[in-house]
Design a protein around this motif. Structure first.
Motif, PDB file in Angstrom:
ATOM      1  N   GLU A  15      14.983   6.975  10.251  1.00  0.00           N
ATOM      2  CA  GLU A  15      16.281   7.406  10.760  1.00  0.00           C
ATOM      3  C   GLU A  15      16.911   8.429   9.846  1.00  0.00           C
ATOM      4  OE1 GLU A  15      17.192   3.353  13.182  1.00  0.00           O
ATOM      5  OE2 GLU A  15      18.593   3.951  11.621  1.00  0.00           O
ATOM      6  N   ALA A  16      16.896   8.115   8.553  1.00  0.00           N
ATOM      7  CA  ALA A  16      17.487   9.058   7.602  1.00  0.00           C
ATOM      8  C   ALA A  16      16.543  10.203   7.284  1.00  0.00           C
ATOM      9  CB  ALA A  16      17.863   8.326   6.319  1.00  0.00           C
ATOM     10  N   LYS A  17      15.286  10.074   7.714  1.00  0.00           N
ATOM     11  CA  LYS A  17      14.252  11.072   7.444  1.00  0.00           C
ATOM     12  C   LYS A  17      14.109  11.327   5.945  1.00  0.00           C
ATOM     13  CE  LYS A  17      14.451  13.505  11.903  1.00  0.00           C
ATOM     14  NZ  LYS A  17      14.656  12.286  12.631  1.00  0.00           N
ATOM     15  N   MET A  18      14.108  10.238   5.203  1.00  0.00           N
ATOM     16  CA  MET A  18      14.021  10.379   3.749  1.00  0.00           C
ATOM     17  C   MET A  18      12.907   9.519   3.194  1.00  0.00           C
ATOM     18  SD  MET A  18      17.862  10.651   2.214  1.00  0.00           S
ATOM     19  CE  MET A  18      17.401   9.519   0.955  1.00  0.00           C
ATOM     20  N   LEU A  19      12.271  10.030   2.165  1.00  0.00           N
ATOM     21  CA  LEU A  19      11.246   9.253   1.482  1.00  0.00           C
ATOM     22  C   LEU A  19      11.900   8.368   0.433  1.00  0.00           C
ATOM     23  CD1 LEU A  19       8.603  12.050   0.810  1.00  0.00           C
ATOM     24  CD2 LEU A  19       8.451  10.233   2.506  1.00  0.00           C
ATOM     25  N   SER A  20      11.271   7.251   0.163  1.00  0.00           N
ATOM     26  CA  SER A  20      11.764   6.453  -0.961  1.00  0.00           C
ATOM     27  C   SER A  20      10.625   5.610  -1.513  1.00  0.00           C
ATOM     28  CB  SER A  20      12.922   5.556  -0.535  1.00  0.00           C
ATOM     29  OG  SER A  20      12.474   4.579   0.361  1.00  0.00           O
ATOM     30  N   VAL A  21      10.793   5.233  -2.770  1.00  0.00           N
ATOM     31  CA  VAL A  21       9.845   4.330  -3.408  1.00  0.00           C
ATOM     32  C   VAL A  21      10.465   2.940  -3.408  1.00  0.00           C
ATOM     33  CG1 VAL A  21       8.730   3.721  -5.581  1.00  0.00           C
ATOM     34  CG2 VAL A  21       8.807   6.101  -4.844  1.00  0.00           C
ATOM     35  N   GLU A  22       9.721   1.995  -2.877  1.00  0.00           N
ATOM     36  CA  GLU A  22      10.244   0.624  -2.789  1.00  0.00           C
ATOM     37  C   GLU A  22       9.241  -0.341  -3.397  1.00  0.00           C
ATOM     38  OE1 GLU A  22      13.129   0.074  -1.483  1.00  0.00           O
ATOM     39  OE2 GLU A  22      13.529   1.876  -0.307  1.00  0.00           O
ATOM     40  N   THR A  23       9.758  -1.472  -3.865  1.00  0.00           N
ATOM     41  CA  THR A  23       8.843  -2.564  -4.227  1.00  0.00           C
ATOM     42  C   THR A  23       9.232  -3.794  -3.428  1.00  0.00           C
ATOM     43  OG1 THR A  23      10.290  -3.145  -6.066  1.00  0.00           O
ATOM     44  CG2 THR A  23       8.395  -1.780  -6.575  1.00  0.00           C
ATOM     45  N   THR A  24       8.247  -4.559  -3.055  1.00  0.00           N
ATOM     46  CA  THR A  24       8.508  -5.806  -2.345  1.00  0.00           C
ATOM     47  C   THR A  24       7.723  -6.926  -3.017  1.00  0.00           C
ATOM     48  OG1 THR A  24       6.716  -5.337  -0.799  1.00  0.00           O
ATOM     49  CG2 THR A  24       8.928  -4.727  -0.103  1.00  0.00           C
ATOM     50  N   GLY A  70      -0.203  11.438   5.210  1.00  0.00           N
ATOM     51  CA  GLY A  70       0.344  12.629   5.854  1.00  0.00           C
ATOM     52  C   GLY A  70       0.358  12.489   7.359  1.00  0.00           C
ATOM     53  N   GLU A  71      -0.691  11.893   7.900  1.00  0.00           N
ATOM     54  CA  GLU A  71      -0.749  11.718   9.360  1.00  0.00           C
ATOM     55  C   GLU A  71       0.348  10.793   9.838  1.00  0.00           C
ATOM     56  OE1 GLU A  71      -5.569  12.270   9.650  1.00  0.00           O
ATOM     57  OE2 GLU A  71      -4.679  10.312  10.117  1.00  0.00           O
ATOM     58  N   VAL A  72       0.546   9.695   9.125  1.00  0.00           N
ATOM     59  CA  VAL A  72       1.609   8.759   9.506  1.00  0.00           C
ATOM     60  C   VAL A  72       2.952   9.475   9.458  1.00  0.00           C
ATOM     61  CG1 VAL A  72       2.804   6.639   8.872  1.00  0.00           C
ATOM     62  CG2 VAL A  72       0.332   6.759   8.666  1.00  0.00           C
ATOM     63  N   TYR A  73       3.150  10.231   8.388  1.00  0.00           N
ATOM     64  CA  TYR A  73       4.411  10.962   8.219  1.00  0.00           C
ATOM     65  C   TYR A  73       4.647  11.915   9.395  1.00  0.00           C
ATOM     66  CZ  TYR A  73       7.921  13.889   5.901  1.00  0.00           C
ATOM     67  OH  TYR A  73       9.069  14.579   5.581  1.00  0.00           O
ATOM     68  N   ASP A  74       3.608  12.666   9.741  1.00  0.00           N
ATOM     69  CA  ASP A  74       3.751  13.625  10.837  1.00  0.00           C
ATOM     70  C   ASP A  74       4.019  12.921  12.153  1.00  0.00           C
ATOM     71  OD1 ASP A  74       1.206  15.908   9.527  1.00  0.00           O
ATOM     72  OD2 ASP A  74       3.352  15.703   9.111  1.00  0.00           O
ATOM     73  N   ASN A  75       3.312  11.826  12.394  1.00  0.00           N
ATOM     74  CA  ASN A  75       3.492  11.105  13.656  1.00  0.00           C
ATOM     75  C   ASN A  75       4.896  10.544  13.797  1.00  0.00           C
ATOM     76  OD1 ASN A  75       0.952  11.578  14.545  1.00  0.00           O
ATOM     77  ND2 ASN A  75       0.099   9.664  13.754  1.00  0.00           N
ATOM     78  N   VAL A  76       5.390   9.993  12.700  1.00  0.00           N
ATOM     79  CA  VAL A  76       6.702   9.351  12.775  1.00  0.00           C
ATOM     80  C   VAL A  76       7.800  10.379  13.028  1.00  0.00           C
ATOM     81  CG1 VAL A  76       8.440   8.153  11.420  1.00  0.00           C
ATOM     82  CG2 VAL A  76       6.091   7.355  11.395  1.00  0.00           C
ATOM     83  N   LEU A  77       7.648  11.520  12.367  1.00  0.00           N
ATOM     84  CA  LEU A  77       8.717  12.514  12.478  1.00  0.00           C
ATOM     85  C   LEU A  77       8.484  13.498  13.605  1.00  0.00           C
ATOM     86  CD1 LEU A  77       9.669  13.376   8.812  1.00  0.00           C
ATOM     87  CD2 LEU A  77      10.714  11.804  10.404  1.00  0.00           C
ATOM     88  N   ALA A  78       7.422  13.306  14.340  1.00  0.00           N
ATOM     89  CA  ALA A  78       7.111  14.265  15.423  1.00  0.00           C
ATOM     90  C   ALA A  78       8.179  14.215  16.508  1.00  0.00           C
ATOM     91  CB  ALA A  78       5.751  13.959  16.022  1.00  0.00           C
ATOM     92  N   GLY A  83      -7.784  10.985  -3.451  1.00  0.00           N
ATOM     93  CA  GLY A  83      -7.134  11.521  -4.640  1.00  0.00           C
ATOM     94  C   GLY A  83      -6.590  12.913  -4.443  1.00  0.00           C
ATOM     95  N   GLU A  84      -7.008  13.603  -3.407  1.00  0.00           N
ATOM     96  CA  GLU A  84      -6.483  14.958  -3.185  1.00  0.00           C
ATOM     97  C   GLU A  84      -5.003  14.891  -2.855  1.00  0.00           C
ATOM     98  OE1 GLU A  84      -9.768  17.781  -1.086  1.00  0.00           O
ATOM     99  OE2 GLU A  84      -7.614  18.014  -0.747  1.00  0.00           O
ATOM    100  N   PRO A  85      -4.194  15.648  -3.573  1.00  0.00           N
ATOM    101  CA  PRO A  85      -2.744  15.563  -3.370  1.00  0.00           C
ATOM    102  C   PRO A  85      -2.369  15.932  -1.941  1.00  0.00           C
ATOM    103  CG  PRO A  85      -3.269  16.856  -5.316  1.00  0.00           C
ATOM    104  CD  PRO A  85      -4.551  16.627  -4.606  1.00  0.00           C
ATOM    105  N   PRO A  86      -1.223  15.476  -1.500  1.00  0.00           N
ATOM    106  CA  PRO A  86      -0.834  15.719  -0.114  1.00  0.00           C
ATOM    107  C   PRO A  86      -0.469  17.180   0.118  1.00  0.00           C
ATOM    108  CG  PRO A  86       0.935  14.648  -1.307  1.00  0.00           C
ATOM    109  CD  PRO A  86      -0.233  14.686  -2.236  1.00  0.00           C
ATOM    110  N   HIS A  87      -0.847  17.651   1.297  1.00  0.00           N
ATOM    111  CA  HIS A  87      -0.471  19.012   1.687  1.00  0.00           C
ATOM    112  C   HIS A  87       0.483  18.907   2.856  1.00  0.00           C
ATOM    113  CE1 HIS A  87      -3.574  20.331  -0.983  1.00  0.00           C
ATOM    114  NE2 HIS A  87      -4.510  19.701  -0.318  1.00  0.00           N
ATOM    115  N   GLY A  88       0.853  20.033   3.362  1.00  0.00           N
ATOM    116  CA  GLY A  88       1.637  20.051   4.596  1.00  0.00           C
ATOM    117  C   GLY A  88       3.012  19.445   4.418  1.00  0.00           C
ATOM    118  N   LYS A  89       3.512  18.908   5.517  1.00  0.00           N
ATOM    119  CA  LYS A  89       4.912  18.468   5.537  1.00  0.00           C
ATOM    120  C   LYS A  89       5.179  17.376   4.512  1.00  0.00           C
ATOM    121  CE  LYS A  89       5.571  19.068  10.470  1.00  0.00           C
ATOM    122  NZ  LYS A  89       5.440  18.073  11.500  1.00  0.00           N
TER     123      LYS A  89
END
Lengths: 298, 230
Positions: A206-215, A290-298, A161-167
């Protein structure tokens, strides 16, 4: 008929390639096909996510729903392997749903399956993929989605529940305005989803953008429908770039997924899906996202 | 048939602006196969939400004034559904579902219905197995139906996703079973197989099926009439 003769002729090749009594996993790996999967353990107790998600739901969700996906997918793989070893053409075609390659693999040359594949093409492989929700492929995706889901959750006592920090935190503020705005958006989209499905916070790498999706059902952002292209020239199977009209995008990486199938909340929240969505944020594991985000954009 | 007085009887398909449905039956009438709690939630919340949602949409929609069935066909829009579709279809589907059941139902049909089933499936057992198999093959939310196919002029079992009904394909529904998880989760958890088996063995109202088949035969010619030679 010619196709069947081709298959019969290749039976010897097949059995040579499969090597008779080799264990399923080794044979599968050698052929570049998918291996059996196993149910991952939950990183916390069933009751650890209370009061946001009840222990009863967690136990059922993990031990029944997820486990069933795993069992059925493995069973389909075994049946397919048996059919291929026997050169049973019609069974192979029927079990096409389980012909898949290690998740994420782009290319899987399988020369030993060449003749079988030729046979398959005569039965138009492609239409099958449009009816993918009836196939075992859907169970594989169900397994993958749930495996990620357990990591997306964390007990409050361990930082859930702690909100995301960092990038990731900054990216959320930049793209959605604020963390609260993201939560509101995901809640709205999750509540509006008809039937069964997932709501995702995804990163387009690729676009380095966040988005909300439903599937819907067990589709993932990554591969709404991936077309399996059979190349006659190279005698291989290749995953083709998904049709942009029906996919969320091949470059989408899920950071966070929330299961909004009714089994994920019904025992506790009944029909009030919005309450479930409001409460689940208390146990969301932003550290993992956050870890996934950092790894992908590293 | 004595059981008819105990039917879960709702108002027949009203023109939209949809009226709130009248209940004539105790919610525990389908126990032990469908609990009172499930019926109260399913009818009182889920179904009611669809009714309320549709009424709200119709207050500003150009589609106001159709009957419910017309509305569904219009709103389905050949596969590109309009916003009213989901609510309209689910109102219809649930109404049809409640009427497909009765207390002390199940067993097997008689007379013309049984004959038609035997003709189109081989035997009642085959039909029953096909129904259960189709229900288990559906992944996610949806419905399983016994339909009378207009073009092929025979009965068939089909399953559909989410809110779609055979009305969209022009076929005539005869039985429906709700396979959304909310329909069975409280009673059966993930065990969809037992839910479907109990429905077909103990809940389905063959009386209603007979009435529906009789009506359907006005639209689909199921065989030549027996005209005696003078």
């Amino acid at each position: 008929m010619a196709a069947l003769r081709t298959l019969a002729a290749s039976k010897k090749t097949l059995s040579l390639a499969l090597g008779g009594a080799r264990p399923l996993a080794a044979a599968a790996a050698a052929r570049g096909v998918a291996t059996t999967v196993s149910l991952p353990d939950l990183p916390y107790d069933f009751g650890a996510l209370e009061p946001a998600i009840s222990g009863e739901i967690m136990q059922l969700h993990h031990q029944k729903h997820h486990a069933t996906y795993v069992t059925n997918y493995n069973k389909a793989l075994e049946q397919l392997d048996a059919a291929v070893s026997k050169g049973d053409a019609s069974a192979v075609v029927q079990l096409q749903g389980a012909i898949k390659f290690n998740g994420g693999g782009e290319r899987s040359p399988s020369p030993s399956l060449g003749p079988v594949l030729l046979l398959c093409t005569r039965f138009t492989v492609f239409p099958f993929f449009w009816a993918d929700d009836d196939a075992d492929w859907a169970k594989f995706r169900g397994h993958v989605n749930h495996s990620v889901f357990w990591k997306n959750l964390k007990p409050i006592s361990e930082g859930g529940g702690e909100p995301p920090h960092g990038k990731l935190g900054w990216a959320i503020d930049e793209h959605f305005g604020s963390f609260e705005a993201l939560v509101k958006k995901m809640n709205a989209e999750g509540a509006a989803l008809q039937g069964s499905g997932w709501v995702w916070l995804a990163l387009d790498k690729e676009a380095k953008m966040l988005s909300v999706e439903t599937t819907p059902n067990q589709h993932r952002c990554l591969d709404m429908i991936r077309r399996l292209r059979i190349s006659f020239q190279h005698r291989t199977l290749q995953w083709q770039t998904p049709d942009p009209l029906v996919t969320k995008g091949a470059s989408m990486v899920p950071l966070l997924g929330i299961d909004v199938w009714e089994h994920a909340y019904y025992l506790q929240y009944k029909n009030v899906r919005p309450d479930y969505l409001n409460n689940i944020w208390k146990v969301i594991n932003w550290k993992y996202a956050g870890e996934v985000y950092d790894n992908v954009l590293a | 048939m004595a059981a008819s007085a105990l039917h879960l009887r709702l108002l027949p398909s009203p023109p939209a602006g949809v009226q709130p449905q009248q209940r004539r039956l105790r919610s525990d009438a389908l126990e032990p196969y469908m609990s009172r709690r499930t019926v109260e939630l399913h009818w009182g919340k889920h179904h009611q939400d669809y009714v309320d949602g549709l009424n709200k949409q119709l207050s500003t929609s150009p589609l106001y004034g159709h009957t419910l069935e017309e509305l569904i066909k219009e709103a389905y829009n050949n596969g590109n559904p309009l916003p009213e579709y989901n609510n309209a279809a689910q109102v219809w589907n649930h109404h049809f579902f409640w009427e497909s059941m009765q207390p002390e139902g199940g067993g097997s049909p008689e007379g013309g219905v049984l004959q038609q089933i035997e003709k189109d499936f081989g035997s009642f057992t085959n039909f029953r197995e096909e129904f259960i198999r189709s229900a288990l093959q559906l992944l996610g939310s949806g419905w399983v139906w016994l339909v009378l196919k207009r073009n092929e002029r025979k009965l068939a079992v089909v399953h559909t996703r989410n809110a779609i009904s055979p009305l969209a394909f022009g076929d005539i529904p005869i039985i429906s079973l709700d396979l959304w998880e909310h329909a069975y989760y409280l009673d059966y958890k993930d065990d969809r197989r037992t839910y479907v088996t109990n429905f077909i063995d103990h809940l389905v109202s063959w009386h209603t099926v007979t009435l529906r088949m009789m009506r359907a035969e006005s639209f689909v010619n199921l065989g030549e009439p027996n005209i005696p030679v003078a």
